[in-house]
Design a protein around this motif. Structure first.
Motif, mmCIF file in Angstrom:
data_model
loop_
_atom_site.group_PDB
_atom_site.id
_atom_site.type_symbol
_atom_site.label_atom_id
_atom_site.label_comp_id
_atom_site.label_asym_id
_atom_site.label_seq_id
_atom_site.Cartn_x
_atom_site.Cartn_y
_atom_site.Cartn_z
ATOM 1 N N LEU A 105 5.627 -8.585 -3.487
ATOM 2 C CA LEU A 105 4.812 -7.358 -3.294
ATOM 3 C C LEU A 105 4.626 -7.153 -1.961
ATOM 4 C CD1 LEU A 105 2.282 -7.610 -6.320
ATOM 5 C CD2 LEU A 105 4.149 -6.140 -6.005
ATOM 6 N N LEU A 121 7.408 -5.467 -0.370
ATOM 7 C CA LEU A 121 7.670 -4.181 -0.832
ATOM 8 C C LEU A 121 6.825 -3.364 0.223
ATOM 9 C CD1 LEU A 121 7.413 -4.191 -4.686
ATOM 10 C CD2 LEU A 121 9.423 -3.427 -3.180
ATOM 11 N N ILE A 122 5.457 -3.591 0.533
ATOM 12 C CA ILE A 122 4.861 -2.919 1.371
ATOM 13 C C ILE A 122 5.374 -2.776 2.857
ATOM 14 C CG2 ILE A 122 2.699 -2.530 -0.119
ATOM 15 C CD1 ILE A 122 1.395 -4.515 1.189
ATOM 16 N N GLY A 180 8.800 -0.614 2.339
ATOM 17 C CA GLY A 180 8.545 0.690 1.609
ATOM 18 C C GLY A 180 9.244 0.440 0.248
ATOM 19 N N PHE A 181 8.549 1.315 -0.642
ATOM 20 C CA PHE A 181 8.696 1.095 -2.270
ATOM 21 C C PHE A 181 10.314 1.673 -2.348
ATOM 22 C CE2 PHE A 181 4.191 0.770 -3.796
ATOM 23 C CZ PHE A 181 4.284 -0.355 -3.360
ATOM 24 N N LEU A 240 -0.144 -6.189 5.753
ATOM 25 C CA LEU A 240 -1.272 -5.095 5.949
ATOM 26 C C LEU A 240 -1.427 -4.651 7.295
ATOM 27 C CD1 LEU A 240 -4.188 -6.396 3.951
ATOM 28 C CD2 LEU A 240 -3.141 -4.134 3.969
ATOM 29 N N LEU A 246 1.019 -2.386 8.377
ATOM 30 C CA LEU A 246 0.709 -1.120 7.629
ATOM 31 C C LEU A 246 -0.151 -0.075 8.249
ATOM 32 C CD1 LEU A 246 0.238 -1.428 3.865
ATOM 33 C CD2 LEU A 246 1.990 -0.222 4.889
ATOM 34 N N PRO A 264 1.960 3.350 8.121
ATOM 35 C CA PRO A 264 1.674 3.275 6.805
ATOM 36 C C PRO A 264 2.655 3.764 5.713
ATOM 37 C CG PRO A 264 0.256 4.875 7.981
ATOM 38 C CD PRO A 264 1.270 4.298 8.856
ATOM 39 N N GLN A 265 3.972 3.948 6.093
ATOM 40 C CA GLN A 265 4.910 4.246 5.099
ATOM 41 C C GLN A 265 5.794 3.539 5.007
ATOM 42 O OE1 GLN A 265 4.408 5.545 8.069
ATOM 43 N NE2 GLN A 265 5.993 6.572 8.856
ATOM 44 N N PRO A 293 -8.042 -0.674 4.859
ATOM 45 C CA PRO A 293 -6.732 -0.038 4.629
ATOM 46 C C PRO A 293 -6.788 0.928 3.989
ATOM 47 C CG PRO A 293 -6.674 -2.644 4.253
ATOM 48 C CD PRO A 293 -8.067 -2.219 4.657
ATOM 49 N N ARG A 340 -5.728 4.168 5.363
ATOM 50 C CA ARG A 340 -4.605 4.540 5.948
ATOM 51 C C ARG A 340 -3.619 4.772 4.883
ATOM 52 N NH1 ARG A 340 -2.826 6.111 10.764
ATOM 53 N NH2 ARG A 340 -1.042 4.450 11.160
ATOM 54 N N ILE A 341 -3.639 3.913 3.747
ATOM 55 C CA ILE A 341 -2.560 3.928 2.497
ATOM 56 C C ILE A 341 -3.202 4.207 1.433
ATOM 57 C CG2 ILE A 341 -1.038 2.082 3.843
ATOM 58 C CD1 ILE A 341 -2.531 -0.179 2.349
ATOM 59 N N TYR A 391 0.495 1.119 -2.546
ATOM 60 C CA TYR A 391 0.285 0.255 -1.465
ATOM 61 C C TYR A 391 -1.183 -0.442 -1.491
ATOM 62 C CZ TYR A 391 4.747 2.175 0.313
ATOM 63 O OH TYR A 391 5.938 2.564 0.464
ATOM 64 N N VAL A 417 -1.583 -3.335 -3.804
ATOM 65 C CA VAL A 417 -1.170 -4.516 -3.123
ATOM 66 C C VAL A 417 -2.021 -5.104 -2.086
ATOM 67 C CG1 VAL A 417 0.827 -5.467 -2.078
ATOM 68 C CG2 VAL A 417 1.267 -3.654 -3.994
ATOM 69 N N ALA A 418 -2.506 -4.068 -1.324
ATOM 70 C CA ALA A 418 -3.285 -4.593 -0.227
ATOM 71 C C ALA A 418 -4.419 -5.142 -0.764
ATOM 72 C CB ALA A 418 -3.684 -3.416 0.680
ATOM 73 N N LEU A 429 -4.792 -7.147 -3.195
ATOM 74 C CA LEU A 429 -4.377 -8.431 -3.629
ATOM 75 C C LEU A 429 -4.643 -9.414 -2.527
ATOM 76 C CD1 LEU A 429 -1.081 -8.266 -5.810
ATOM 77 C CD2 LEU A 429 -3.168 -9.058 -6.282
#
Lengths: 313, 359, 260
Positions: free
Chosen positions: A244, A247-248, A251-252, A294, A297, A301-302, B124, B127-128, B132, B135-136, B138
């Protein structure tokens, strides 16, 4: 405190650069494996806009089926094909039973449905095949290249290299599939808008079945590789939690993102664990990847390869 | 005919904005509360009081907390277990550091500490969005559990990592935690707490803060443009949600299990609570309770069903089957009614208003 | 009907906005005066909506300056714009689908409601009083827009025309000084358009709200607006009174096309 965090690790790296390279390489190899699991997520997200939480469960289920069949005395190659067929069957069932009734629902509903699938697959796989740990040996020795070690002093594991090669092949294949084929284009249309895709005549159910099957087979590959490392057991499903943050980070929707994200997370995690783990109390692998993702991100953010979204009103 | 609001006129906005504007609802809720306070304690045995009702109340609180964040404010969170652990451990530290502090204060402060932690992990969200963010969250789950597992200060340097909260008196001679506490005391205490907190949640949600959450959930761009600050709306949702989860975690450790160990709050606990609000209904207070009841009762039923049918199944098999049934039910509910049991109740009420006429 | 058009309320000077390489707005300047009805017109893709987005701070222009109530700014921030009295409606209705009409309009009051969490949780004294006062204000708007019957209906279930009306209600609840309307009459039939025109003029008249609107229906625009600005391909073609604009050769060319 300061010493342990900001001085000692660098001294260690400086004193034993070869060891650092080894740590880095083994981290990168682990990263490839994370990327493989993340790839399954990306495929489904790209093609159906569904965040498939069940990817981990699919990895476990595929590996269990493969090992289970093999243990029953089936020829391993046949078992591999059968397991792949089972994963196609799973994809077909998921499409029929879960996805089709939910067409055009919010993404969050799909997400929760995949959590349901996760639980079901975890339970189902273990009901059939049992929950004890099964060792899996696919004939690739888990030992370093001795020649290389003698020449340079570097210990690089054969199995890690093998899995890296398998992953690269898969990725190349999938990337080609997505960009070069007609189905690939249809997939991207579906991801954008279910209804719109249907209205231009894209057969939603076929597309979904295909992409979930592909993800299932990628899961099988990941399951076999991870399974030969850790043994086939329930913890395989938890690998998803490692994928996971990848992924972040990546990017998904980006296949290269999944790969590079995997490499960053894998190597970062290993290095942090080896050099800083002690100072922080150990076992920081659990969350380190998340924190890296994090922090990243907050600045982007993308994700690494995601497109910047211009919002319209 | 029974559920009919005709003839109940409201003459002020105050009565129109009342909690339960319809007389039948008021009556029903009062009857339910009376039942919980009078009838259940008379008939229920210790097993029911402790294993079912206490567990149900605590899960309801946690589900309420998550529903505030996910159902009302639209921020999907998978970190509920981490926040519950945070509540449990802050309560433990408070209770052992200040032995004279009253249990209500301990819980309240533990809730506040968790709220602060929740706000931190909510940053977060500015921003997201969406997955996303899920998951953050988590990160909160894994980091907090690691913290309580690895940093001995939190467990008062206990060698096993498992600790028991000290026995605390509620008032007079009534113990609320520890071995001397009776199930009945714990039942009444938790019941009252749950009612008070549920009322407070309802009040917040129907006021301007709740509206700003829902606006953020339904369309964040428009919300911002009518002057809702995303910072305030999102972080307050994280704070209030974590406050509830923190208290639930503290109750879990202090009253229900009587021990604190990080493992009790692992990721599956987070999912369980998420299931509760999906099955019960996102964005519904009633739903949090219904969902919690469902998830508490289901495993008990699944455990006893094979025996009733005369089948003998091994413990691990039952666990696997439980997983399967859970998963299948989630999917089933999402397909049949994505808005949960609470919505079915709402539809039933709408039908009842007109019954026996079709419209 | 005599209305007082006052001083300049908002002016934009040399605004340019681009997304990557795409130029959405180029060097746009105009001003909106107090209490007037100001229309922005232009063909599709002319940058009208982007212009509104710049004014209420949803997009941030790369160049230029916005002056609102005498304060110069490089760019607006959405939240700040709202607090400063700029409200708007959207081209595609942007209501909060899960909430009732009443709640939707009540969200417009959020910037005026100050009671904190504690009072909210108790719902006693100040919080309840505040809620009642704002409810009364909102009920006045509901009466004004003639939507009493759908007070409790979730807005997702309402027909399009009514949704637009609720959205106007939400903007009005903010007691704006400048109201931005993005195609308030798009997709409406003639009666609904008439109603909407009446509401817009009434708002302007009764509350003295300055109105800036985007509209495609030229009949409506020429009828209700005091001044018009015409955009085309992100550039300003003309501005002035409806009659002046109607006579402008560039505008005629843009709308009717010229042989190249």
């Amino acid at each position: 405190m300061f010493q342990a965090f900001f001085v000692d690790p660098f001294v260690m790296i400086y004193d034993a650069p070869l060891f650092f390279v080894e740590v880095l390489v083994s981290g990168l190899m682990a990263g490839v494996m994370y990327a493989l699991v993340a790839l399954g997520f990306v495929l489904i997200y790209k093609a159906s806009g569904v965040f498939n939480f069940a990817q981990g469960a699919m990895v476990l289920f595929a590996a269990l089926t493969f090992v289970g069949l093999w243990e029953l005395g089936v020829n391993p190659w046949l078992a591999l094909i059968l397991a792949a067929l089972v994963m196609i069957g799973v994809a077909f069932t998921i499409e029929r039973v879960v996805l089709r009734p939910l067409v055009n629902q919010d993404p969050i509903i799909f997400f929760m449905a995949t959590i349901g699938i996760t639980y079901f697959l975890d339970g189902f796989g273990q009901t059939i095949w049992g929950s004890e740990v099964r060792p899996l040996d696919i004939g690739i020795p888990n030992e370093p290249f001795m020649d290389l070690a003698e020449m340079t002093g570097l210990y690089i594991n054969k199995f890690d290299v093998f899995s890296a090669v398998v992953c690269s092949l898969l990725v190349a294949l999938l990337a080609g599939f997505f960009t070069k084929t007609k189905i690939g284009r249809a997939l991207r249309a579906v991801a954008d808008d279910h209804q719109a895709a249907l209205s231009v005549g894209i057969p939603l159910k076929t597309i979904w079945t295909i992409v979930w099957s592909v993800a299932g087979i990628v899961g099988l590959a990941a399951g076999i590789l991870w399974g030969s490392k850790l043994g086939v057991q329930f913890t395989l499903a938890l690998i998803a939690f490692k994928a996971l943050p990848v992924l972040i980070l990546g990017g998904f929707t980006s296949i290269p993102g999944a790969i590079i994200g995997g490499l960053i997370i894998g190597s970062g995690e290993k290095i942090a664990e080896v050099y800083w783990g002690e100072a922080m109390g150990g076992a920081i692998e659990d969350w380190f990847a998340y924190v890296v993702a994090l922090i990243f991100l907050l600045f982007r953010p993308q994700g690494l390869f995601g497109e910047k979204i211009i919002e319209r009103v | 005919m029974i559920y009919r609001e005709a003839g109940q006129f409201k003459t002020s906005y105050k009565s129109d904005q009342a909690l339960l504007p319809i007389a039948q609802d008021r009556f029903f809720v009062m009857a339910l509360v009376a039942f919980a306070y009078i009838v259940i304690p008379m008939v229920a045995n210790d097993y029911w009081l402790n294993s079912i009702f206490l567990q149900f109340f605590i899960f309801s609180l946690a589900a309420l907390g998550l529903n505030i964040l996910t159902g009302y404010a639209g921020q999907l969170s998978l970190g509920t277990g981490g926040f519950m652990a945070c509540g449990a451990f802050s309560a433990f530290k408070l209770a052992t550091s200040f032995p004279d502090m009253h249990i209500v204060f301990v819980l309240f402060l533990a809730g506040l500490i968790t709220a602060a932690v929740g706000m931190f992990f909510g940053i977060p969200s500015l921003r997201i969005k969406g997955f996303y963010l899920a998951v953050a969250t988590l990160a909160a789950q894994f980091f907090l559990l690691w913290l309580f597992n690895r940093v001995p200060w939190f467990t008062n340097y206990s060698s096993s990592g498992v600790i028991s909260p000290p026995p605390i008196k509620l008032f007079g001679d009534y113990y609320i935690t520890g071995t001397q506490a009776t199930n009945l005391t714990q039942y009444f205490f938790t019941l009252t707490l749950v009612i008070v907190l549920a009322l407070a949640a309802r009040n917040i949600i129907r006021g301007h803060i709740g509206r700003s959450w829902m606006a953020m959930r339904d369309m964040d761009i428009a919300a911002e443009i009518i002057g809702i600050s995303p910072l305030k709306a999102k972080l307050s949702a994280f704070a209030v949600s974590s406050f509830y989860c923190g208290i639930a975690g503290a109750l879990w450790a202090f009253l229900y299990t009587g021990t604190v160990e990080p493992l009790a709050f692992e990721i599956n606990q987070s999912f369980k609570i998420l299931f509760m609000i999906i099955i019960g209904g996102l964005g519904s207070i009633l739903g949090s309770f219904v969902g919690a009841a469902f998830i508490v009762v289901l495993p008990i039923f699944l455990n006893s069903a094979p025996a009733m049918l005369g089948l003998k199944l091994s413990g691990s098999l039952v666990t696997h089957i439980e997983f399967m049934v859970f998963g299948a039910l989630i999917v089933f509910f999402l397909i049949v009614e994505p808005h949960g049991l609470a919505r079915l109740w709402g539809i039933a009420k709408e039908k009842l208003r007109l019954w026996p006429f079709p419209y | 009907m005599e209305r007082k058009i006052g001083e300049t309320l908002l002016s934009v000077d040399h605004i340019s906005l681009s997304f990557g390489g795409v130029k959405a707005l180029t060097d746009i300047s105009f001003s909106i005066r107090e209490k007037e009805v100001f229309a922005i017109i232009g063909p599709n893709g002319a940058g009208k909506t982007s212009m509104l987005n710049v004014i209420n701070g949803f997009y941030h222009p790369q160049e230029g300056e916005i002056t609102y109530k005498g304060v110069h700014r490089k760019q607006m921030r959405s939240h700040e714009a709202a607090v400063q009295g700029i409200a708007r409606t959207f081209q595609n209705v942007a209501l909060f689908k899960g909430m009732s009409t009443l709640d939707n309009i009540m969200t417009g009051r959020i910037i005026r409601m100050k009671r904190n969490l504690f009072w909210q949780a108790m719902y006693l004294g100040p919080a309840r009083k505040e809620e009642m006062e704002n409810r009364e204000f909102v009920e006045d708007i509901i009466d004004f827009l003639e939507i009493q019957a759908i007070r409790r209906t979730p807005v997702g279930r309402l027909p399009y025309g009514l949704q637009k009306r609720v959205e106007l209600g939400r903007a009005l609840a903010m007691e704006p000084e400048l109201l931005l309307l993005d195609e308030p009459m798009a997709g409406m039939n003639i009666e609904e358009k008439q109603d909407m025109c009446r509401f817009i003029l009434d708002v302007n008249d009764q509350y003295g709200t300055t109105i800036a609107l985007i509209e495609h229906d030229m009949g409506v625009v020429m009828d209700i607006s005091d001044r018009v600005v015409v955009l085309d391909y992100g550039k300003k073609l003309a501005d002035g009174s409806p009659d002046e604009v109607r006579a402008n050769q560039d505008v005629i060319d843009a709308y009717l096309g010229v042989p190249h």
